[in-house]
Design a protein around this motif. Structure first.
Motif, PDB file in Angstrom:
ATOM      1  N   MET A  12     -43.229  19.423  29.334  1.00 14.08           N
ATOM      2  CA  MET A  12     -42.738  18.610  31.021  1.00 14.08           C
ATOM      3  C   MET A  12     -43.635  17.423  31.131  1.00 14.08           C
ATOM      4  SD  MET A  12     -41.577  20.396  34.106  1.00 14.08           S
ATOM      5  CE  MET A  12     -43.298  20.870  34.537  1.00 14.08           C
ATOM      6  N   LEU A  13     -43.594  16.251  31.524  1.00 13.65           N
ATOM      7  CA  LEU A  13     -44.318  14.999  31.830  1.00 13.65           C
ATOM      8  C   LEU A  13     -44.449  15.025  33.551  1.00 13.65           C
ATOM      9  CD1 LEU A  13     -43.137  11.922  30.511  1.00 13.65           C
ATOM     10  CD2 LEU A  13     -44.979  13.147  29.959  1.00 13.65           C
ATOM     11  N   ARG A  14     -45.813  15.421  33.880  1.00 10.63           N
ATOM     12  CA  ARG A  14     -46.502  15.933  35.184  1.00 10.63           C
ATOM     13  C   ARG A  14     -47.112  14.346  35.769  1.00 10.63           C
ATOM     14  NH1 ARG A  14     -48.888  21.550  36.934  1.00 10.63           N
ATOM     15  NH2 ARG A  14     -48.148  20.440  38.885  1.00 10.63           N
ATOM     16  N   TRP A  15     -47.475  14.136  36.719  1.00 12.29           N
ATOM     17  CA  TRP A  15     -47.883  12.949  37.864  1.00 12.29           C
ATOM     18  C   TRP A  15     -49.273  12.295  36.460  1.00 12.29           C
ATOM     19  CZ3 TRP A  15     -45.945   9.028  39.827  1.00 12.29           C
ATOM     20  CH2 TRP A  15     -46.904   7.353  40.256  1.00 12.29           C
ATOM     21  N   LEU A  16     -49.984  13.243  36.620  1.00  7.31           N
ATOM     22  CA  LEU A  16     -51.216  12.831  35.488  1.00  7.31           C
ATOM     23  C   LEU A  16     -50.687  12.198  34.496  1.00  7.31           C
ATOM     24  CD1 LEU A  16     -53.935  16.146  36.018  1.00  7.31           C
ATOM     25  CD2 LEU A  16     -53.721  13.326  37.381  1.00  7.31           C
ATOM     26  N   ASP A  17     -49.462  12.888  33.586  1.00 10.96           N
ATOM     27  CA  ASP A  17     -49.290  12.009  32.660  1.00 10.96           C
ATOM     28  C   ASP A  17     -48.712  10.980  32.530  1.00 10.96           C
ATOM     29  OD1 ASP A  17     -49.754  15.218  31.194  1.00 10.96           O
ATOM     30  OD2 ASP A  17     -48.009  15.462  31.663  1.00 10.96           O
ATOM     31  N   ILE A  18     -47.725  10.779  33.740  1.00 10.49           N
ATOM     32  CA  ILE A  18     -47.630   9.293  33.763  1.00 10.49           C
ATOM     33  C   ILE A  18     -48.857   7.616  33.660  1.00 10.49           C
ATOM     34  CG2 ILE A  18     -46.076   7.848  35.667  1.00 10.49           C
ATOM     35  CD1 ILE A  18     -44.466  10.350  33.611  1.00 10.49           C
ATOM     36  N   ILE A  19     -49.850   8.895  35.053  1.00  9.67           N
ATOM     37  CA  ILE A  19     -51.232   7.744  35.270  1.00  9.67           C
ATOM     38  C   ILE A  19     -51.620   7.364  34.479  1.00  9.67           C
ATOM     39  CG2 ILE A  19     -53.248   7.602  36.289  1.00  9.67           C
ATOM     40  CD1 ILE A  19     -50.529   7.538  38.170  1.00  9.67           C
ATOM     41  N   LYS A  20     -52.138   8.522  33.337  1.00 16.20           N
ATOM     42  CA  LYS A  20     -52.432   8.503  31.574  1.00 16.20           C
ATOM     43  C   LYS A  20     -51.711   7.337  30.690  1.00 16.20           C
ATOM     44  CE  LYS A  20     -51.689  11.728  28.741  1.00 16.20           C
ATOM     45  NZ  LYS A  20     -51.885  12.385  28.131  1.00 16.20           N
ATOM     46  N   PHE A  21     -51.272   7.630  30.620  1.00 12.18           N
ATOM     47  CA  PHE A  21     -49.598   6.463  30.206  1.00 12.18           C
ATOM     48  C   PHE A  21     -49.497   5.251  30.546  1.00 12.18           C
ATOM     49  CE2 PHE A  21     -46.511  10.462  28.791  1.00 12.18           C
ATOM     50  CZ  PHE A  21     -47.243  10.790  27.799  1.00 12.18           C
ATOM     51  N   ALA A  22     -49.876   5.536  31.932  1.00 12.07           N
ATOM     52  CA  ALA A  22     -49.745   3.689  32.762  1.00 12.07           C
ATOM     53  C   ALA A  22     -51.013   2.787  32.318  1.00 12.07           C
ATOM     54  CB  ALA A  22     -49.606   3.572  34.206  1.00 12.07           C
ATOM     55  N   ASN A  23     -51.814   4.732  32.229  1.00  8.19           N
ATOM     56  CA  ASN A  23     -53.453   3.594  31.667  1.00  8.19           C
ATOM     57  C   ASN A  23     -53.691   2.801  30.406  1.00  8.19           C
ATOM     58  OD1 ASN A  23     -54.198   3.631  34.279  1.00  8.19           O
ATOM     59  ND2 ASN A  23     -55.171   5.108  34.561  1.00  8.19           N
ATOM     60  N   ASN A  24     -53.077   4.033  29.814  1.00  9.07           N
ATOM     61  CA  ASN A  24     -53.669   3.944  27.975  1.00  9.07           C
ATOM     62  C   ASN A  24     -52.569   3.631  27.267  1.00  9.07           C
ATOM     63  OD1 ASN A  24     -56.210   4.623  28.846  1.00  9.07           O
ATOM     64  ND2 ASN A  24     -55.163   6.800  29.043  1.00  9.07           N
ATOM     65  N   GLY A  25     -51.347   3.161  27.920  1.00  8.11           N
ATOM     66  CA  GLY A  25     -49.773   3.409  27.145  1.00  8.11           C
ATOM     67  C   GLY A  25     -49.434   4.216  26.348  1.00  8.11           C
ATOM     68  N   THR A  26     -47.556   3.957  26.579  1.00  9.89           N
ATOM     69  CA  THR A  26     -47.109   5.359  25.909  1.00  9.89           C
ATOM     70  C   THR A  26     -46.392   5.362  24.537  1.00  9.89           C
ATOM     71  OG1 THR A  26     -45.344   4.487  27.742  1.00  9.89           O
ATOM     72  CG2 THR A  26     -44.785   5.761  26.667  1.00  9.89           C
ATOM     73  N   PRO A  27     -46.650   6.643  24.429  1.00  9.36           N
ATOM     74  CA  PRO A  27     -45.945   6.989  22.693  1.00  9.36           C
ATOM     75  C   PRO A  27     -45.381   6.381  22.668  1.00  9.36           C
ATOM     76  CG  PRO A  27     -45.976   8.920  24.543  1.00  9.36           C
ATOM     77  CD  PRO A  27     -46.307   8.325  25.292  1.00  9.36           C
ATOM     78  N   ALA A  28     -45.179   5.180  20.714  1.00  3.48           N
ATOM     79  CA  ALA A  28     -44.793   4.660  20.517  1.00  3.48           C
ATOM     80  C   ALA A  28     -43.192   4.274  20.198  1.00  3.48           C
ATOM     81  CB  ALA A  28     -45.380   4.423  19.012  1.00  3.48           C
ATOM     82  N   PRO A  29     -42.090   3.915  20.803  1.00  2.00           N
ATOM     83  CA  PRO A  29     -41.014   4.777  20.850  1.00  2.00           C
ATOM     84  C   PRO A  29     -40.273   4.281  19.496  1.00  2.00           C
ATOM     85  CG  PRO A  29     -41.218   1.856  21.192  1.00  2.00           C
ATOM     86  CD  PRO A  29     -42.743   2.455  21.134  1.00  2.00           C
ATOM     87  N   ASP A  30     -38.916   5.675  19.078  1.00  2.00           N
ATOM     88  CA  ASP A  30     -38.283   5.319  17.510  1.00  2.00           C
ATOM     89  C   ASP A  30     -38.060   4.724  17.102  1.00  2.00           C
ATOM     90  OD1 ASP A  30     -38.923   8.446  18.220  1.00  2.00           O
ATOM     91  OD2 ASP A  30     -36.931   8.811  19.481  1.00  2.00           O
ATOM     92  N   GLN A  61     -37.329  14.303  34.553  1.00  2.00           N
ATOM     93  CA  GLN A  61     -37.641  14.576  33.711  1.00  2.00           C
ATOM     94  C   GLN A  61     -36.805  12.880  32.037  1.00  2.00           C
ATOM     95  OE1 GLN A  61     -40.618  16.229  31.743  1.00  2.00           O
ATOM     96  NE2 GLN A  61     -41.178  15.678  33.899  1.00  2.00           N
ATOM     97  N   PRO A  62     -37.622  12.779  31.787  1.00  2.00           N
ATOM     98  CA  PRO A  62     -37.241  11.445  30.816  1.00  2.00           C
ATOM     99  C   PRO A  62     -36.634  12.912  30.101  1.00  2.00           C
ATOM    100  CG  PRO A  62     -39.612  11.233  30.212  1.00  2.00           C
ATOM    101  CD  PRO A  62     -39.238  11.781  32.072  1.00  2.00           C
ATOM    102  N   ILE A  63     -35.394  12.184  28.894  1.00  2.00           N
ATOM    103  CA  ILE A  63     -34.820  13.301  27.352  1.00  2.00           C
ATOM    104  C   ILE A  63     -35.977  13.582  26.716  1.00  2.00           C
ATOM    105  CG2 ILE A  63     -34.034  11.210  26.032  1.00  2.00           C
ATOM    106  CD1 ILE A  63     -31.115  12.728  26.492  1.00  2.00           C
ATOM    107  N   LYS A  64     -37.338  12.266  26.639  1.00  2.00           N
ATOM    108  CA  LYS A  64     -38.134  12.476  25.207  1.00  2.00           C
ATOM    109  C   LYS A  64     -39.505  11.761  26.316  1.00  2.00           C
ATOM    110  CE  LYS A  64     -37.173  11.471  20.971  1.00  2.00           C
ATOM    111  NZ  LYS A  64     -37.126  10.528  19.432  1.00  2.00           N
ATOM    112  N   GLU A  65     -40.626  12.352  26.167  1.00  2.00           N
ATOM    113  CA  GLU A  65     -41.449  12.079  26.407  1.00  2.00           C
ATOM    114  C   GLU A  65     -41.537  10.472  25.906  1.00  2.00           C
ATOM    115  OE1 GLU A  65     -45.488  12.497  24.588  1.00  2.00           O
ATOM    116  OE2 GLU A  65     -45.872  13.664  25.726  1.00  2.00           O
TER     117      GLU A  65
END
Length: 323
Positions: free
Chosen positions: A1-19, A90-94
């Motif tokens: 489950m994503l939390r705010w710290l995960d969102i900040i991390k993705f915004a700073n470092n990039g989101t996992p690659a899409p399918d 939450q989104p359906i996938k990370e």
């Protein structure tokens, strides 16, 4: 489950690659979208608050990107925020949603985009309901509601390696994931759950097609493929994380589960102690727990514990097995 710290991390470092990726020219998008959809998704517009009935629409289903049809949110994660825009926890996938810093309008915000086609969706805030605390504030015009026939059921009956291996083999079951539920800690680890201090049970979350296998049949199979009469124990495994439990999502499921338990009691001389609890959240277990039996069939536990259970299961339900 994503939390705010995960969102900040993705915004700073990039989101996992899409399918997958979908890329088009502005002219190609204009040919596919209405003028308002193009303004919202491709030009980062914002629709007027309370302008869509989607704000208060909570029927089961899935929400996909209006541009590329990528699944973004499940209706189970939708809630009434009172803000005037559809809101999700939450989104359906990370990797379904991408996160970008947005300093427009003199504010510091996190923009949410479709990770497949870069469509602007809205923004993410940290004022949502627990346990995630997130609020995905999404423009209704960036979404398309899609009806789905599949449903989910969550229950536990001892080590989730055993339960997962059994239900993976049933016709009508789309997916089985191992995880934790019923406790007090957000995003618990296997070590924490095994300590017995978090209150979670080892469970599986089953995605199934109700037109091929029913909620009732899944419960009957569950109650007959583990021992529902032992408290916090299955075989040599002991502890509250191994308790027999069924999570229901509504009153109808609860009543069905109570009736199935009553019927199953006729097959047991000892009292069934399976717990019934309202479903709140499923925390997916670590990757090495997923598809465990299929990946480790030669392991000692699989040979000594899971194989005999599978043999009994096949004898009882050979007519319900996948070909």
């Amino acid at each position: 489950m994503l939390r705010w710290l995960d969102i900040i991390k993705f915004a700073n470092n990039g989101t996992p690659a899409p399918d997958k990726r979908v890329e088009k020219t502005p002219e190609e998008w204009k040919a596919l979208l209405t003028e308002e959809q193009f303004k919202i998704t491709r030009l980062k517009g914002t629709e007027r608050a309370f302008s869509s009935e989607l704000c208060s629409y909570f029927a089961p289903g899935r929400y996909v990107c209006v541009c590329c049809d990528t699944a973004l949110f499940d209706a189970e994660e939708k809630f009434e925020s009172g803000t005037g825009w559809p809101s999700f926890t939450q989104p359906i996938k990370e990797n379904a949603v991408a996160y970008h810093k947005d300093r427009s309008l003199g504010m510091q915000r996190i923009e949410a985009r479709c990770n497949t086609c870069d469509a602007h969706l809205g923004h993410v805030f940290q004022d949502g309901p627990m346990p995630s605390g997130l609020r995905y504030c999404i423009n209704a015009l960036s979404l398309k509601k899609v009806a789905v026939s599949e449903k989910k059921i969550d229950f536990g009956g001892g080590c989730f390696w055993c339960t997962e291996a059994i239900f993976q083999r049933l016709r009508g079951v789309i997916k089985v994931e191992s995880g934790y539920s019923g406790g007090t800690v957000i995003n618990p680890t296997y070590r924490e759950v095994c300590s017995g201090t978090t209150g979670h049970a080892e469970i599986v979350e089953i995605t199934y097609k109700p037109e091929e296998i029913s909620f009732e049949d899944l419960l009957k199979i569950h109650l007959s493929t583990h021992n529902p009469t032992t408290v916090d124990r299955q075989g040599a495994d002991s502890g509250s994380q191994y308790r027999s439990i069924i999570f229901y999502r509504n009153e109808e499921e609860k009543q069905t589960a109570m009736r199935v338990i009553d019927e199953a009691q006729k097959s047991y001389s000892d009292m069934i102690v399976t717990q019934l609890q309202m479903f709140e959240h499923f925390y997916k277990a670590e990757n090495y727990h997923q598809d465990y039996y299929n990946q480790n069939q030669e392991a000692g536990y699989c040979q000594a514990v899971i194989n005999p259970k599978l043999s009994k299961f096949r004898d009882l339900y050979h007519d319900k097995l996948k070909q």
